[in-house]
Design an enzyme around this catalytic site. Sequence first.
Site, PDB file in Angstrom:
ATOM      1  N   ASP A 195       0.910  -1.027  -0.081  1.00 45.50           N
ATOM      2  CA  ASP A 195       0.148   0.304   0.052  1.00 45.50           C
ATOM      3  C   ASP A 195       0.893   1.378   0.319  1.00 45.50           C
ATOM      4  O   ASP A 195       1.807   1.333   0.566  1.00 45.50           O
ATOM      5  CB  ASP A 195      -0.607  -0.072   1.453  1.00 45.50           C
ATOM      6  CG  ASP A 195      -1.981   0.874   1.028  1.00 45.50           C
ATOM      7  OD1 ASP A 195      -1.527   1.751   1.078  1.00 45.50           O
ATOM      8  OD2 ASP A 195      -2.978   0.598   2.391  1.00 45.50           O
TER       9      ASP A 195
ATOM     10  N   ASN B  66      -6.819  13.130 -10.101  1.00 51.01           N
ATOM     11  CA  ASN B  66      -7.274  13.998 -11.516  1.00 51.01           C
ATOM     12  C   ASN B  66      -6.990  15.388 -11.288  1.00 51.01           C
ATOM     13  O   ASN B  66      -6.550  15.606 -10.285  1.00 51.01           O
ATOM     14  CB  ASN B  66      -8.483  13.074 -11.941  1.00 51.01           C
ATOM     15  CG  ASN B  66      -9.596  13.865 -10.518  1.00 51.01           C
ATOM     16  OD1 ASN B  66      -9.738  14.880  -9.823  1.00 51.01           O
ATOM     17  ND2 ASN B  66      -9.477  13.165  -9.727  1.00 51.01           N
TER      18      ASN B  66
ATOM     19  N   GLY C 202      -9.025   4.506  -5.109  1.00 52.05           N
ATOM     20  CA  GLY C 202      -8.253   4.453  -5.715  1.00 52.05           C
ATOM     21  C   GLY C 202      -6.791   5.045  -4.774  1.00 52.05           C
ATOM     22  O   GLY C 202      -7.445   4.888  -3.676  1.00 52.05           O
TER      23      GLY C 202
ATOM     24  N   ASP D 205      -5.077   7.704  -4.924  1.00 52.05           N
ATOM     25  CA  ASP D 205      -6.127   9.074  -4.017  1.00 52.05           C
ATOM     26  C   ASP D 205      -6.802   9.172  -3.125  1.00 52.05           C
ATOM     27  O   ASP D 205      -6.441  10.007  -2.315  1.00 52.05           O
ATOM     28  CB  ASP D 205      -6.678   9.247  -5.285  1.00 52.05           C
ATOM     29  CG  ASP D 205      -7.137  11.242  -5.793  1.00 52.05           C
ATOM     30  OD1 ASP D 205      -6.483  12.164  -4.856  1.00 52.05           O
ATOM     31  OD2 ASP D 205      -7.537  11.575  -6.656  1.00 52.05           O
TER      32      ASP D 205
ATOM     33  N   SER E 163      -2.281   5.537 -13.988  1.00 53.17           N
ATOM     34  CA  SER E 163      -3.765   5.174 -15.054  1.00 53.17           C
ATOM     35  C   SER E 163      -3.790   3.433 -15.161  1.00 53.17           C
ATOM     36  O   SER E 163      -4.874   3.332 -16.135  1.00 53.17           O
ATOM     37  CB  SER E 163      -2.570   5.402 -16.342  1.00 53.17           C
ATOM     38  OG  SER E 163      -2.475   6.879 -16.068  1.00 53.17           O
TER      39      SER E 163
ATOM     40  N   VAL F  33      -8.556   2.750 -12.191  1.00 49.73           N
ATOM     41  CA  VAL F  33      -9.453   4.008 -12.958  1.00 49.73           C
ATOM     42  C   VAL F  33      -9.854   4.136 -14.383  1.00 49.73           C
ATOM     43  O   VAL F  33     -11.007   3.809 -14.601  1.00 49.73           O
ATOM     44  CB  VAL F  33     -10.433   4.626 -12.011  1.00 49.73           C
ATOM     45  CG1 VAL F  33     -11.362   5.638 -12.491  1.00 49.73           C
ATOM     46  CG2 VAL F  33     -10.203   4.747 -10.397  1.00 49.73           C
ATOM     47  N   TYR F  34      -8.273   4.838 -14.016  1.00 52.06           N
ATOM     48  CA  TYR F  34      -7.995   4.680 -15.874  1.00 52.06           C
ATOM     49  C   TYR F  34      -8.130   3.967 -17.032  1.00 52.06           C
ATOM     50  O   TYR F  34      -7.558   4.422 -18.696  1.00 52.06           O
ATOM     51  CB  TYR F  34      -7.065   6.046 -15.212  1.00 52.06           C
ATOM     52  CG  TYR F  34      -7.094   7.837 -15.139  1.00 52.06           C
ATOM     53  CD1 TYR F  34      -9.197   7.996 -15.379  1.00 52.06           C
ATOM     54  CD2 TYR F  34      -6.408   8.602 -14.948  1.00 52.06           C
ATOM     55  CE1 TYR F  34      -9.140   8.961 -14.260  1.00 52.06           C
ATOM     56  CE2 TYR F  34      -6.927   9.602 -14.693  1.00 52.06           C
ATOM     57  CZ  TYR F  34      -8.395   9.889 -14.071  1.00 52.06           C
ATOM     58  OH  TYR F  34      -8.553  11.456 -13.599  1.00 52.06           O
TER      59      TYR F  34
HETATM   60  N1  AR6 Z   1      -1.412   1.531  -2.616  1.00 53.71           N
HETATM   61  C1  AR6 Z   1      -0.931   0.883  -4.002  1.00 53.71           C
HETATM   62  N2  AR6 Z   1      -1.190   0.931  -5.363  1.00 53.71           N
HETATM   63  C2  AR6 Z   1      -3.376   1.133  -5.284  1.00 53.71           C
HETATM   64  C3  AR6 Z   1      -3.719   1.480  -4.053  1.00 53.71           C
HETATM   65  C4  AR6 Z   1      -2.624   1.526  -2.826  1.00 53.71           C
HETATM   66  N3  AR6 Z   1      -2.903   2.436  -1.228  1.00 53.71           N
HETATM   67  N4  AR6 Z   1      -5.044   1.801  -4.446  1.00 53.71           N
HETATM   68  C5  AR6 Z   1      -5.091   1.462  -5.624  1.00 53.71           C
HETATM   69  N5  AR6 Z   1      -3.556   0.616  -6.199  1.00 53.71           N
HETATM   70  P1  AR6 Z   1      -6.242   4.316  -9.451  1.00 53.71           P
HETATM   71  P2  AR6 Z   1      -5.881   5.561 -12.131  1.00 53.71           P
HETATM   72  C6  AR6 Z   1      -3.500   0.656  -7.582  1.00 53.71           C
HETATM   73  O1  AR6 Z   1      -7.347   3.734  -9.703  1.00 53.71           O
HETATM   74  O2  AR6 Z   1      -5.944   4.310 -12.885  1.00 53.71           O
HETATM   75  C7  AR6 Z   1      -9.124   8.578  -8.899  1.00 53.71           C
HETATM   76  O3  AR6 Z   1     -10.065   8.152  -8.274  1.00 53.71           O
HETATM   77  C8  AR6 Z   1      -4.753   0.106  -8.694  1.00 53.71           C
HETATM   78  O4  AR6 Z   1      -5.437  -1.604  -8.056  1.00 53.71           O
HETATM   79  O5  AR6 Z   1      -5.733   4.924  -8.146  1.00 53.71           O
HETATM   80  O6  AR6 Z   1      -4.008   6.758 -12.210  1.00 53.71           O
HETATM   81  C9  AR6 Z   1      -8.720  10.042  -9.205  1.00 53.71           C
HETATM   82  O7  AR6 Z   1      -8.779  10.449  -8.402  1.00 53.71           O
HETATM   83  C10 AR6 Z   1      -3.991   0.153  -9.881  1.00 53.71           C
HETATM   84  O8  AR6 Z   1      -2.931  -0.105 -10.532  1.00 53.71           O
HETATM   85  O9  AR6 Z   1      -5.366   5.536 -10.783  1.00 53.71           O
HETATM   86  C11 AR6 Z   1      -8.455   9.609 -10.289  1.00 53.71           C
HETATM   87  O10 AR6 Z   1      -9.983  10.416 -11.078  1.00 53.71           O
HETATM   88  C12 AR6 Z   1      -3.125   2.164  -9.840  1.00 53.71           C
HETATM   89  O11 AR6 Z   1      -2.872   1.988  -8.131  1.00 53.71           O
HETATM   90  C13 AR6 Z   1      -8.688   8.033 -10.759  1.00 53.71           C
HETATM   91  O12 AR6 Z   1      -8.425   7.111  -9.993  1.00 53.71           O
HETATM   92  C14 AR6 Z   1      -4.097   2.754 -10.086  1.00 53.71           C
HETATM   93  O13 AR6 Z   1      -4.802   2.974  -9.951  1.00 53.71           O
HETATM   94  C15 AR6 Z   1      -6.492   7.567 -11.450  1.00 53.71           C
HETATM   95  O14 AR6 Z   1      -7.387   6.649 -12.382  1.00 53.71           O
END
Ligand code: AR6
Length: 170
Positions: free
Chosen positions: A11, A25, A33, A35, A123, A126-127
């Site tokens: 994490d 974002n 996620g 964020d 990315s 969610v992206y």
């Molecule tokens: N620690 C490490 N990795 C993580 C964690 C964590 N605590 N939580 C998720 N991941 P994402 P994006 C992984 O969705 O795709 C948000 O709503 C996850 O499994 O966090 O860039 C923002 O506000 C994935 O592999 O970021 C934006 O609107 C990776 O981190 C949007 O999501 C990135 O997932 C950005 O989307």
Amino acid sequence: MNTSLTLIQGDITEQAVDAVVNAANSSLLGGGGVDGAIHRRGGPEILDECRALRAAQYGRGLPTGQAVATTAGRLPARWVIHTVGPVWAKSEDRSGLLASCYRESLRVADDLGARTVAFPAISTGVYGWPMEGAARIAVETVRETETAVEEVRFVLFDKQAFAVFAALVG
Ligand code: AR6
């Protein structure tokens, strides 16, 4: 100075590094996620600084591919570097923007004097960016970027993502 690339499955909010990178974002006002986890664990100080940045410099939001720093609040890091990854698109190659997230985050880290920086796989949540391609861009860009950062730590949330990065970093 050679930057060492390290990998950890875990994490990102638990990393005791100088700076953690947030997959934010453009609004800088939080989300899911990484964020969501950063704002939840880091507390309201981070959001306060994000709001101030919006008011002072980024009225229309932080553009995709750019990066900006705030306090890390209660996280065991000193700073959060917020960057906005591109949404994955089949019809358009946005690799340059994803590479820019890593490059710009390291530039901000250098400005701060950060020596250890933790990145999530930007990315790939969610992206919607496929992990293999995103990991290649992440690793190549960090390897090619001139920086005083001594350790770049990729923090991968699950086993699968860790395996993809491990195959590239070796
Ligand atoms: N620690 C490490 N990795 C993580 C964690 C964590 N605590 N939580 C998720 N991941 P994402 P994006 C992984 O969705 O795709 C948000 O709503 C996850 O499994 O966090 O860039 C923002 O506000 C994935 O592999 O970021 C934006 O609107 C990776 O981190 C949007 O999501 C990135 O997932 C950005 O989307």
